[in-house]
Structure formats: C-alpha cells, structure tokens
Scaffold this motif. Structure first.
Motif, PDB file in Angstrom:
ATOM      1  N   ASP A 102       0.670  -1.223  -0.165  1.00 47.26           N
ATOM      2  CA  ASP A 102       0.255   0.282  -0.076  1.00 47.26           C
ATOM      3  C   ASP A 102       1.053   1.444  -0.190  1.00 47.26           C
ATOM      4  N   ASP A 103       1.769   1.010   0.960  1.00 46.41           N
ATOM      5  CA  ASP A 103       2.347   2.466   0.894  1.00 46.41           C
ATOM      6  C   ASP A 103       3.248   2.991  -0.563  1.00 46.41           C
ATOM      7  N   ILE A 104       3.923   2.265  -1.887  1.00 46.73           N
ATOM      8  CA  ILE A 104       4.351   2.577  -3.116  1.00 46.73           C
ATOM      9  C   ILE A 104       2.900   2.942  -3.953  1.00 46.73           C
ATOM     10  N   LYS A 105       1.951   2.383  -3.364  1.00 48.54           N
ATOM     11  CA  LYS A 105       1.008   2.571  -4.297  1.00 48.54           C
ATOM     12  C   LYS A 105      -0.026   3.435  -4.008  1.00 48.54           C
ATOM     13  N   ARG A 106       0.076   4.118  -2.383  1.00 49.72           N
ATOM     14  CA  ARG A 106       0.012   5.587  -2.418  1.00 49.72           C
ATOM     15  C   ARG A 106       0.744   6.371  -2.958  1.00 49.72           C
ATOM     16  N   ALA A 107       2.169   6.727  -2.737  1.00 55.90           N
ATOM     17  CA  ALA A 107       3.190   7.255  -3.512  1.00 55.90           C
ATOM     18  C   ALA A 107       2.540   7.566  -5.146  1.00 55.90           C
ATOM     19  N   ILE A 108       2.692   7.275  -5.778  1.00 55.31           N
ATOM     20  CA  ILE A 108       2.261   6.384  -7.089  1.00 55.31           C
ATOM     21  C   ILE A 108       0.803   7.332  -6.795  1.00 55.31           C
ATOM     22  N   GLU A 109      -0.126   7.132  -5.953  1.00 53.38           N
ATOM     23  CA  GLU A 109      -1.198   7.723  -6.203  1.00 53.38           C
ATOM     24  C   GLU A 109      -0.689   9.422  -6.890  1.00 53.38           C
ATOM     25  N   SER A 110      -0.566   9.365  -4.863  1.00 51.97           N
ATOM     26  CA  SER A 110      -0.620  10.895  -5.019  1.00 51.97           C
ATOM     27  C   SER A 110       0.404  12.092  -5.645  1.00 51.97           C
ATOM     28  N   ILE A 111       1.192  11.330  -6.523  1.00 52.85           N
ATOM     29  CA  ILE A 111       2.215  11.746  -7.694  1.00 52.85           C
ATOM     30  C   ILE A 111       1.118  11.537  -9.231  1.00 52.85           C
ATOM     31  N   TRP A 112       0.321  11.129  -9.059  1.00 57.91           N
ATOM     32  CA  TRP A 112      -1.438  11.491 -10.166  1.00 57.91           C
ATOM     33  C   TRP A 112      -1.617  12.573  -9.562  1.00 57.91           C
ATOM     34  N   SER A 113      -2.216  11.882  -8.394  1.00 60.58           N
ATOM     35  CA  SER A 113      -3.348  13.398  -8.033  1.00 60.58           C
ATOM     36  C   SER A 113      -2.995  14.677  -7.172  1.00 60.58           C
ATOM     37  N   LYS A 114      -1.574  14.792  -7.328  1.00 68.05           N
ATOM     38  CA  LYS A 114      -1.254  15.960  -7.274  1.00 68.05           C
ATOM     39  C   LYS A 114      -0.979  16.604  -8.888  1.00 68.05           C
ATOM     40  N   GLY A 115      -0.161  15.804  -9.168  1.00 61.51           N
ATOM     41  CA  GLY A 115       0.333  15.986 -10.443  1.00 61.51           C
ATOM     42  C   GLY A 115      -1.344  16.874 -11.191  1.00 61.51           C
ATOM     43  N   TYR A 116      -1.846  16.376 -11.801  1.00 63.15           N
ATOM     44  CA  TYR A 116      -2.982  17.299 -12.159  1.00 63.15           C
ATOM     45  C   TYR A 116      -3.828  17.569 -11.416  1.00 63.15           C
ATOM     46  N   GLN A 150       0.615  38.824 -19.867  1.00 61.71           N
ATOM     47  CA  GLN A 150       1.125  37.420 -21.085  1.00 61.71           C
ATOM     48  C   GLN A 150       2.149  36.599 -20.307  1.00 61.71           C
ATOM     49  N   MET A 151       2.740  36.787 -18.951  1.00 57.87           N
ATOM     50  CA  MET A 151       4.199  36.686 -18.444  1.00 57.87           C
ATOM     51  C   MET A 151       3.636  35.425 -17.187  1.00 57.87           C
ATOM     52  N   ILE A 152       2.405  36.002 -16.693  1.00 55.83           N
ATOM     53  CA  ILE A 152       1.573  34.875 -15.455  1.00 55.83           C
ATOM     54  C   ILE A 152       0.502  34.197 -16.675  1.00 55.83           C
ATOM     55  N   LYS A 153       0.056  34.207 -17.963  1.00 55.94           N
ATOM     56  CA  LYS A 153      -0.752  32.870 -18.405  1.00 55.94           C
ATOM     57  C   LYS A 153       0.654  31.782 -18.799  1.00 55.94           C
ATOM     58  N   GLY A 154       1.644  32.803 -20.034  1.00 59.88           N
ATOM     59  CA  GLY A 154       2.860  32.674 -20.258  1.00 59.88           C
ATOM     60  C   GLY A 154       3.551  30.319 -18.750  1.00 59.88           C
ATOM     61  N   GLU A 155       3.797  31.352 -17.899  1.00 61.60           N
ATOM     62  CA  GLU A 155       4.119  30.535 -16.679  1.00 61.60           C
ATOM     63  C   GLU A 155       3.589  29.362 -16.676  1.00 61.60           C
ATOM     64  N   ALA A 156       1.831  30.063 -17.089  1.00 59.64           N
ATOM     65  CA  ALA A 156       0.558  28.406 -16.356  1.00 59.64           C
ATOM     66  C   ALA A 156       0.566  27.945 -17.312  1.00 59.64           C
ATOM     67  N   LEU A 157       0.933  27.887 -18.728  1.00 62.37           N
ATOM     68  CA  LEU A 157       0.773  27.361 -19.751  1.00 62.37           C
ATOM     69  C   LEU A 157       2.236  26.439 -19.716  1.00 62.37           C
ATOM     70  N   ALA A 158       3.102  27.005 -19.234  1.00 65.45           N
ATOM     71  CA  ALA A 158       4.396  26.409 -19.396  1.00 65.45           C
ATOM     72  C   ALA A 158       4.466  25.423 -18.246  1.00 65.45           C
ATOM     73  N   ALA A 159       3.825  25.375 -17.273  1.00 65.48           N
ATOM     74  CA  ALA A 159       3.398  24.532 -15.583  1.00 65.48           C
ATOM     75  C   ALA A 159       2.450  23.422 -16.048  1.00 65.48           C
ATOM     76  N   ARG A 160       1.892  23.580 -16.734  1.00 63.33           N
ATOM     77  CA  ARG A 160       0.583  23.108 -17.025  1.00 63.33           C
ATOM     78  C   ARG A 160       0.932  21.833 -17.665  1.00 63.33           C
ATOM     79  N   ALA A 161       2.426  22.609 -19.140  1.00 64.08           N
ATOM     80  CA  ALA A 161       3.486  21.266 -20.392  1.00 64.08           C
ATOM     81  C   ALA A 161       4.087  20.846 -19.514  1.00 64.08           C
ATOM     82  N   TRP A 162       4.460  21.296 -17.956  1.00 68.37           N
ATOM     83  CA  TRP A 162       5.502  20.671 -17.588  1.00 68.37           C
ATOM     84  C   TRP A 162       5.588  19.794 -17.255  1.00 68.37           C
ATOM     85  N   MET A 163       3.876  19.278 -16.219  1.00 67.40           N
ATOM     86  CA  MET A 163       3.376  18.272 -15.163  1.00 67.40           C
ATOM     87  C   MET A 163       2.877  17.292 -15.961  1.00 67.40           C
ATOM     88  N   HIS A 164       2.009  17.664 -17.734  1.00 64.76           N
ATOM     89  CA  HIS A 164       1.824  16.842 -18.439  1.00 64.76           C
ATOM     90  C   HIS A 164       3.183  16.086 -18.907  1.00 64.76           C
TER      91      HIS A 164
END
Length: 513
Positions: free
Chosen positions: A107-121, A150-164
């Motif tokens: 369960d420990d490693i399953k929880r870690a993987i699920e947390s990566i997924w959920s926190k990322g999204y 534009q800087m704020i919007k650009g950073e949000a777009l870049a962070a979205r891409a980075w996380m995906h």
C-alpha cells in the motif's frame, strides 16, 4: 457560487529573512473564485500556489527528485546489496520496492504513486484556472501592463505542459518502445468533471509542444522587455531580491515587490526554452534538430551585453563549492521547498529505514572515466563503518556561515546548464559527429573541474550512450533525471528489468479532480 480548490499565497510588500519567504503559503480548502481573481494580486497568489504545489513532497519536493524517482533510477544502494550490511534502503521501505520496480508490492508504494498522479493533476487544474480567468482583467489592472499579464499566462501554460510531460514520462512508455496505446489525458478544462479521453504518447507530446511554444513567446517577451527584466536573470539577481537594478542602458527598473523578482524560482525565459529542448530530446528522431536549437539558445542567453546568464563555477571560485552544493550559478530554474532539509533528515541517517547512500560508487566515481578532481565529489560524504558508504550532501545544510547558504538551502533543482550541453551532444551523436558530441560532454566535465584532454572514446552511438549515462549519474544524482535518461534510450537500469518496469501503473481511482 462555484468554489475551487486552490492554494493561496499571501504576498507581503517586504521580504523577511530567507530568499524564499515569497513562497510562504497559507493553504485554504476553498476560495471564492470571484474574490481570488478580481485583481492582479489574485493571479500572483494563484501562480505562486502552483509552484508551491510543484514543490510538495508528493512531487518535486521529494518523490520526483531525490525520492521515489531516484530510487527507480538505481541511484541508491539497497541494504545488504553488494555483499555488505552498511547503509542502504531496507526491504520494508517502499523505496526498496521502487528500486525493484515492484509498483504493486504494498500500500505504501501504491499511495506514493497515486499521490504523484493526483497532486500532478491538481497542479494542472490550478494552472487551467489561471489560464481560464486571466483575460477577464484589463491590461491596466496589472502594474506591469500587458507584458505582466502575458508572463503570468505563459508561466501557467508552461507549468501545465511541464506537469503533463513528467506524468507522461512516468505513466506511459517512451517512444523508443513504439507504444501503440493511449495513456494519460491532457487536461485543459477548468473545472474538470472527468470523461476526457486519454491520448497516445505522440498526441500528448504534440499538446505539450503547443503549450510550450505559446508560453515561450509570452515569457520571453516579458524577460527581454527591457534591460532590467533581462538583467534579473543574471547570476547575482536570479535567486535574490533587489530593490533596484542599476546601470541599465534604457533606464529601466524592476517593480520593487517579490513577485517581479526571483525569476530563477519561476519558469523564466531560459527555463521554458530549456523545457522545449528537453521535450524534443525525449521525442527524438527529427526533433533532435529543434532540441539542439533550443539548447543552444539557452546557453547563449545574455543577461547583459557580452555576459551569459549561465556558467559553471570556475576553479572553485572563493571555495564556493564547499557550500554551494546546488551549483546555483548554472541552475536555470529551481523550486523552493523551505522544509527540504528538515524533511530530508530521516533519509540521511545510516540507521534509518531509507538511508539514501549512493549505489555503484566505484563504478561511477572511480572508473568510467571518472576524475579525482571532479567538483561533484564535494557533494558526497564518505562514512566509514564496517564498509565504506557514500552519502549525498545536496539536501543537507553545509557547515558554513556564508550568506549564500541561506539562499541555496531550500532550492529544488529543476533544470541546469549541463542538460543543455548533454542535449547538444546527443544531437551531434545522432548525425554521426562523435567528435563534436564528445566536445559537448567535455564542456560539462571541464565545468566540473575534470581534465579536458581525456579521450572519451566515443566512436558510435553505443559508446556515446555509455559516456553520456556515466555523466548523467554523476551530474544529476538526487535531481530525478537519471531514470528518464535510461528510459529514453531503453537501457536497462538493473539486471532482470523488463520494458514494463519503465511505466508506473495508473492509480485504481485515476482521480484527477
């Protein structure tokens, strides 16, 4: 009234002690959306909240840097491995299971993987909320005008891409494996109610590329808008606050508030360009041309006329590397996690369940064209027990009273100059110019105080990959990159590994709300 889950950052006009007080956050379960985004400071808060989420222990504050991802990358030795019982990860810690790619073991490693997924999204959701709302304000609502919006919007777009991109690299095969299935959804809606179809690896890469190209134009326009904006990407400005920037040719200056400074802690112009280089490198094939182009652009970026923003510390200047264990002068982008060293303590105890001692020390640091003068050896401590163990120091506070220590101690490296040289080396190897490929690897080696006249013996792609992966292991330990390099090339990390070992299983819940 609709409520949204988001982290809020309360920004004061005065910075307190440490450089990252700008990232002190006050989490709130729910915030009235109309209140959050009724003025520009709400977007500042929301954007900084995104970076705070990225720095959480579920993501880059632990698991996707020195934690689970580096365990999967075989960076650490296991307790009892190599015929001795000194320091190492014990069998009842989930990092042990990660090292053996036993992702369903407990369960420990399953929880870690699920947390990566959920926190990322969840981080992606907060990016989408910024993108969805920012055009509702007028240009005049931002102190920096349209460039700031534009800087704020650009950073949000870049962070979205980075996380995906990192979710793709974790939960889907690399292109080298010729994947035919669909793996993760690329979420752009807010709020998201589910039901979006997952995409193929290639389709996801194309979505990431589109976001990054759009983001680059927006962020680059801000960071090169005037001399002052460009100058705060320089070494002495990137990770510190400055009330003013002097001697600019165009008499420009920086708004004296934390949000407009600390560009090294944000996805700045060099970082978004470097991210494109990283994306195209992972993509491979004809995209390596674009990878090299973007990597060179990062290397050549000047913060003022004739002075590059990024460089390796030469000759251990002022013994800087005795305490600058993050090599901050060649860091392009890092996150701030103020509790990094406190949280790392349990992993630095030789008696702990998950003692993070370096694996394959002789192979990596004494052989494989290793160099005894390598500055990176300063970031490793030798502990004599029954046998000799080697403890990484990157996340431990240096025993120094230098002012810089307070700047670097909470840094979570996300991208650095050496990666750009590796990408250029890869491009030249791909076109058969192995001499030039070796030269770019030597750029990194010389930058780390290794001898520059050593013949790396690169004559084909196999010898190139061997030399590259050796440098990757020396350069990126505890930074979460080793696993991805081996995955990109389809190179086994340990005996008995199978192709499926490179792919994390999606959580049973697949919760991305």
């Amino acid at each position: 009234m609709k409520k949204v889950n988001i982290l809020i950052l309360l920004i004061g006009g005065v910075l307190l002690s440490a450089c990252t007080s700008w990232l002190d956050v006050t989490p709130e379960d729910t915030v009235e959306e109309e209140d959050l985004f009724k003025e520009s400071t709400g977007f500042h808060n929301a954007l900084n909240g995104v970076y705070q989420q990225m720095a959480s222990t579920s993501l880059y504050g632990r698991e996707l840097t020195y934690g689970l991802l580096d365990a999967m990358g075989q960076v650490y030795q296991l307790y009892g491995e190599n015929y001795h019982y000194g320091a190492g990860i014990k069998s009842y810690h989930y990092y042990y299971q990660g090292t053996r790619f036993a992702y369903d073991a407990n369960d420990d490693i399953k929880r870690a993987i699920e947390s990566i997924w959920s926190k990322g999204y969840n981080t992606i959701a907060n990016c989408n909320n910024i993108i969805r709302n920012i055009d509702a304000l007028k240009t005049g609502d931002f102190r920096g005008g349209e460039a700031e919006r534009q800087m704020i919007k650009g950073e949000a777009l870049a962070a979205r891409a980075w996380m995906h991109f990192d979710l793709l690299r974790l939960f889907a095969p690399a292109l080298v494996a010729n994947p035919a299935g669909i793996y993760i959804p690329y979420v752009t809606d807010f709020p998201y109610y589910g039901g979006q179809s997952a995409l193929s690896v290639l389709e996801t890469l194309e979505k990431i590329e589109a976001d990054l190209l759009l983001a680059k134009d927006m962020i680059m326009a801000y960071d090169t808008l005037n001399d002052a904006n460009r100058r705060i990407l320089g070494d002495q400005y990137r990770f510190r606050i400055h009330s003013f920037v002097s001697n600019t040719d165009d008499d420009s200056d920086i708004i004296p508030l934390p949000f407009y400074q600390y560009r090294g802690y944000r996805i700045n112009a060099m970082a978004v360009t470097g991210m494109l280089a990283r994306l195209y490198s992972y993509w491979g094939g004809e995209k390596l041309v674009e990878a090299a182009k973007n990597a060179q652009e990062v290397i050549d970026f000047e913060w003022t006329d004739g002075k590059k923003a990024l460089f390796y510390t030469e000759n251990g200047w002022d013994n800087r590397l005795d305490y600058d264990w993050k090599c901050s002068q060649d860091l392009i982008f890092c996150l701030s996690y103020p509790l990094l060293q406190e949280g790392y303590n349990e992993y630095a105890l030789s008696t702990g369940n998950a003692c993070l001692a370096l694996a394959k020390y002789d192979e990596v640091w004494n052989y494989d064209l290793a160099d005894g003068g390598d500055f990176r050896l300063k970031f490793i401590k030798t502990i004599d027990d029954w046998y000799t163990d080697h403890m990484p120091l990157k996340n431990i506070r240096p025993n120094s009273d230098k002012d810089l220590v307070s700047v670097i101690e909470d840094m979570v490296p996300m991208m650095r100059l050496s990666e750009m040289h590796f990408i250029l080396a890869e491009y030249y190897a791909s076109i058969g110019d192995f001499g030039q490929a070796a030269n770019y690897l030597k750029e990194v080696r010389v930058g780390r105080n290794c001898l520059g006249d050593v013949d790396l013996g690169i004559v084909d792609m196999e010898t190139f990959k061997a030399r590259l992966l050796g440098e990757v292991r020396r350069e990126f330990f505890q930074e979460g990159q080793t696993f991805f390099y081996y995955k990109k090339y389809g190179e086994n990390l340990r005996k008995g590994m199978i192709p499926e070992s490179f792919v994390l299983p999606k959580p049973d819940s697949e919760n991305i709300n």
